[in-house]
Design a protein around this motif. Sequence first.
Motif, PDB file in Angstrom:
ATOM      1  N   UNK A 416      -9.798  50.761  20.438  1.00  0.00           N
ATOM      2  CA  UNK A 416      -8.867  50.088  19.549  1.00  0.00           C
ATOM      3  C   UNK A 416      -9.640  49.248  18.536  1.00  0.00           C
ATOM      4  N   UNK A 417      -8.972  48.955  17.434  1.00  0.00           N
ATOM      5  CA  UNK A 417      -9.582  48.127  16.402  1.00  0.00           C
ATOM      6  C   UNK A 417      -9.909  46.739  16.956  1.00  0.00           C
ATOM      7  N   UNK A 418      -9.052  46.207  17.807  1.00  0.00           N
ATOM      8  CA  UNK A 418      -9.282  44.883  18.374  1.00  0.00           C
ATOM      9  C   UNK A 418     -10.510  44.873  19.280  1.00  0.00           C
ATOM     10  N   UNK A 419     -10.715  45.944  20.039  1.00  0.00           N
ATOM     11  CA  UNK A 419     -11.909  46.037  20.893  1.00  0.00           C
ATOM     12  C   UNK A 419     -13.176  46.021  20.049  1.00  0.00           C
ATOM     13  N   UNK A 420     -13.157  46.779  18.950  1.00  0.00           N
ATOM     14  CA  UNK A 420     -14.324  46.833  18.072  1.00  0.00           C
ATOM     15  C   UNK A 420     -14.535  45.483  17.388  1.00  0.00           C
ATOM     16  N   UNK A 421     -13.453  44.854  16.972  1.00  0.00           N
ATOM     17  CA  UNK A 421     -13.543  43.547  16.331  1.00  0.00           C
ATOM     18  C   UNK A 421     -14.164  42.520  17.277  1.00  0.00           C
ATOM     19  N   UNK A 422     -13.751  42.536  18.535  1.00  0.00           N
ATOM     20  CA  UNK A 422     -14.304  41.609  19.516  1.00  0.00           C
ATOM     21  C   UNK A 422     -15.789  41.876  19.751  1.00  0.00           C
ATOM     22  N   UNK A 423     -16.158  43.173  19.767  1.00  0.00           N
ATOM     23  CA  UNK A 423     -17.581  43.496  19.944  1.00  0.00           C
ATOM     24  C   UNK A 423     -18.396  43.016  18.746  1.00  0.00           C
ATOM     25  N   UNK A 424     -17.837  43.169  17.550  1.00  0.00           N
ATOM     26  CA  UNK A 424     -18.529  42.686  16.361  1.00  0.00           C
ATOM     27  C   UNK A 424     -18.790  41.188  16.466  1.00  0.00           C
ATOM     28  N   UNK A 425     -17.762  40.429  16.820  1.00  0.00           N
ATOM     29  CA  UNK A 425     -17.900  38.980  16.932  1.00  0.00           C
ATOM     30  C   UNK A 425     -18.949  38.614  17.976  1.00  0.00           C
ATOM     31  N   UNK A 426     -18.921  39.295  19.119  1.00  0.00           N
ATOM     32  CA  UNK A 426     -19.886  39.003  20.180  1.00  0.00           C
ATOM     33  C   UNK A 426     -21.298  39.385  19.752  1.00  0.00           C
ATOM     34  N   UNK A 427     -21.427  40.504  19.027  1.00  0.00           N
ATOM     35  CA  UNK A 427     -22.747  40.945  18.571  1.00  0.00           C
ATOM     36  C   UNK A 427     -23.364  39.933  17.623  1.00  0.00           C
ATOM     37  N   UNK A 428     -22.569  39.466  16.669  1.00  0.00           N
ATOM     38  CA  UNK A 428     -23.078  38.488  15.707  1.00  0.00           C
ATOM     39  C   UNK A 428     -23.431  37.187  16.410  1.00  0.00           C
ATOM     40  N   UNK A 429     -22.568  36.745  17.328  1.00  0.00           N
ATOM     41  CA  UNK A 429     -22.817  35.493  18.048  1.00  0.00           C
ATOM     42  C   UNK A 429     -24.088  35.559  18.886  1.00  0.00           C
ATOM     43  N   UNK A 430     -24.481  36.763  19.298  1.00  0.00           N
ATOM     44  CA  UNK A 430     -25.678  36.909  20.141  1.00  0.00           C
ATOM     45  C   UNK A 430     -26.972  36.899  19.346  1.00  0.00           C
ATOM     46  N   UNK A 431     -26.888  36.975  18.028  1.00  0.00           N
ATOM     47  CA  UNK A 431     -28.096  37.044  17.205  1.00  0.00           C
ATOM     48  C   UNK A 431     -28.687  35.652  16.986  1.00  0.00           C
ATOM     49  N   UNK A 432     -30.001  35.560  16.823  1.00  0.00           N
ATOM     50  CA  UNK A 432     -30.615  34.277  16.500  1.00  0.00           C
ATOM     51  C   UNK A 432     -30.080  33.746  15.171  1.00  0.00           C
ATOM     52  N   UNK A 433     -30.030  32.428  15.035  1.00  0.00           N
ATOM     53  CA  UNK A 433     -29.497  31.830  13.820  1.00  0.00           C
ATOM     54  C   UNK A 433     -30.283  32.254  12.593  1.00  0.00           C
ATOM     55  N   UNK A 434     -31.580  32.439  12.719  1.00  0.00           N
ATOM     56  CA  UNK A 434     -32.390  32.831  11.568  1.00  0.00           C
ATOM     57  C   UNK A 434     -32.064  34.242  11.095  1.00  0.00           C
ATOM     58  N   UNK A 435     -31.491  35.050  11.976  1.00  0.00           N
ATOM     59  CA  UNK A 435     -31.073  36.403  11.617  1.00  0.00           C
ATOM     60  C   UNK A 435     -29.708  36.384  10.934  1.00  0.00           C
ATOM     61  N   UNK A 436     -28.867  35.405  11.272  1.00  0.00           N
ATOM     62  CA  UNK A 436     -27.509  35.319  10.737  1.00  0.00           C
ATOM     63  C   UNK A 436     -27.436  34.582   9.401  1.00  0.00           C
ATOM     64  N   UNK A 437     -28.432  33.800   9.074  1.00  0.00           N
ATOM     65  CA  UNK A 437     -28.324  32.976   7.870  1.00  0.00           C
ATOM     66  C   UNK A 437     -28.295  33.838   6.603  1.00  0.00           C
ATOM     67  N   UNK A 438     -27.710  33.277   5.542  1.00  0.00           N
ATOM     68  CA  UNK A 438     -27.592  34.004   4.285  1.00  0.00           C
ATOM     69  C   UNK A 438     -28.873  33.979   3.465  1.00  0.00           C
ATOM     70  N   UNK A 439     -29.568  32.870   3.495  1.00  0.00           N
ATOM     71  CA  UNK A 439     -30.785  32.726   2.697  1.00  0.00           C
ATOM     72  C   UNK A 439     -32.007  33.145   3.490  1.00  0.00           C
ATOM     73  N   UNK A 440     -32.696  34.170   2.994  1.00  0.00           N
ATOM     74  CA  UNK A 440     -33.935  34.683   3.614  1.00  0.00           C
ATOM     75  C   UNK A 440     -33.776  34.921   5.117  1.00  0.00           C
ATOM     76  N   UNK A 441     -32.820  35.745   5.520  1.00  0.00           N
ATOM     77  CA  UNK A 441     -32.658  36.013   6.957  1.00  0.00           C
ATOM     78  C   UNK A 441     -33.869  36.752   7.517  1.00  0.00           C
ATOM     79  N   UNK A 442     -34.126  36.533   8.794  1.00  0.00           N
ATOM     80  CA  UNK A 442     -35.250  37.173   9.473  1.00  0.00           C
ATOM     81  C   UNK A 442     -34.704  38.127  10.529  1.00  0.00           C
ATOM     82  N   UNK A 443     -34.785  39.443  10.307  1.00  0.00           N
ATOM     83  CA  UNK A 443     -34.284  40.393  11.307  1.00  0.00           C
ATOM     84  C   UNK A 443     -35.043  40.264  12.627  1.00  0.00           C
ATOM     85  N   UNK A 444     -34.388  40.622  13.711  1.00  0.00           N
ATOM     86  CA  UNK A 444     -35.056  40.661  15.006  1.00  0.00           C
ATOM     87  C   UNK A 444     -36.154  41.725  14.954  1.00  0.00           C
TER      88      UNK A 444
END
Length: 469
Positions: A416-444
């Motif tokens: 379902x779309x809701x299942x995918x949406x929840x996974x997206x939110x959890x995936x982003x929340x699990x990333x380091x802050x430096x990977x999530x930032x808008x300015x000069x993000x650092x990929x894992x």
Amino acid sequence: MTTFADLDYVHKQQAQHNQALNLCADDYSLLTDLYQLTMAACYTGEGIEERRASFELSVRRLPEGFGYLIAMGLAQALEYLEKFRFSPSQIAALQATGIFAQASDRFWSLLAQGKFTGDVWAVPEGTAVFANQPLLRVEAPLWQAQLVETYLLNTINYQTLIATKAARLRDVAGESATLLEFGTRRAFSPQGSLWAARAALAGGLDSTSNVLAALQLGQKPSGTMAHALVMALSAIEGTEEQAFSAFHRYFPGAPLLIDTYDTVAAAQRLAEKVNSGEMQLTGVRLDSGDLVTLSKQVRSLLPSVPIFASGDLDEWEIARLKAAGAEIDGYGLGTRLVTGSPVNGVYKLVDIDGIPVMKQSSGKITYPGRKQIFRSFAGGKVKAERLGLLGESSPEEKPLLQLVVREGKQLQPLETLETIRQRTAASVASLPQQTRRLDSPVPVEVEISSKLQELTEETKKCRRNSGLL
């Protein structure tokens, strides 16, 4: 042999359909690049069309300014593979082009009788991924795996871009903000607008103004009004206030667009109606001007009314508005959501008949063999990423690629779309802050396993010994 009847069919098809260029599921197999068909014909002529081949779809590099991607588009990819067929009329049209005059009869038999019979491995939609990690792998007879490349890249590249932008918008705006997808008129095509709406919702947005997309996805479409209604009713009925009253009479739950003429003056008049109990206002929208200043002024006049903003907004602009103290409760996202720097996904052969292969072009090197992504966590956060071979395993790591199709049959119902949406939110929340930032993000950083490194060197050595390097 191509006949006059075949040519007549082609000409009639061109006259009747080419100007419309509409797409339906029956056309999926022809929605490909010519070289996929010419390569399949060549494979057939050489007698290798049924050799087992593995192709992996990955991204060489992230778009500029992105620290991660959100994988999306698998549902449409699987639907395409399920309906992959060539009709007699499509085969006749291909023959009538004259391009395939030297192709063997076996090639036409394959198209006439063929369907997708392979396996598919994929990361679940809504999963955060990085460069050089396979989002999807197709394991199938060579001719099938080759022909499906174009469509798979099209849906996964575009939806991954939109889902990633939507996830970033949600991350910046926060969970309490209402985010609406308004991009249909600026999407690259009508089909693209449907995919953009789906990917945006799965990536974290609340709703879409695209009526067809919303209804097909079992959602309720959202929207307000355009300046045209205010101008038309104001001109005919006398005032902007009367235009608001008329629209509110029929759609009392819809926010009102109040910046057609004088935003503050419109808010003052609405405040009088709200304060007198004459109107219960569910929201107002600002689409132009200094959104920081205007939103503060409107908030002072309508303290309990939600304020929405729109007008070429993106994650950077939302971050700026929040930092400046704008009084905005929700955002309408359009042009900058559904367009932008493309996701440059590629689909490359990694194994043929059990023989690992790799591309060694300058700047476009690929790793050989069928691979798996291994992710480890610490305290709910991504700790490390490892790209290894399919047979590797580790109890401390989570393999991301899952078998979703076996011998042409889907193994699980679509999520379902809701299942995918929840996974997206959890995936982003699990990333380091430096990977999530808008300015000069650092990929894992993605580590290459020792076994994959060894296979890479062995593959290079085999090519050198064969005189191909």
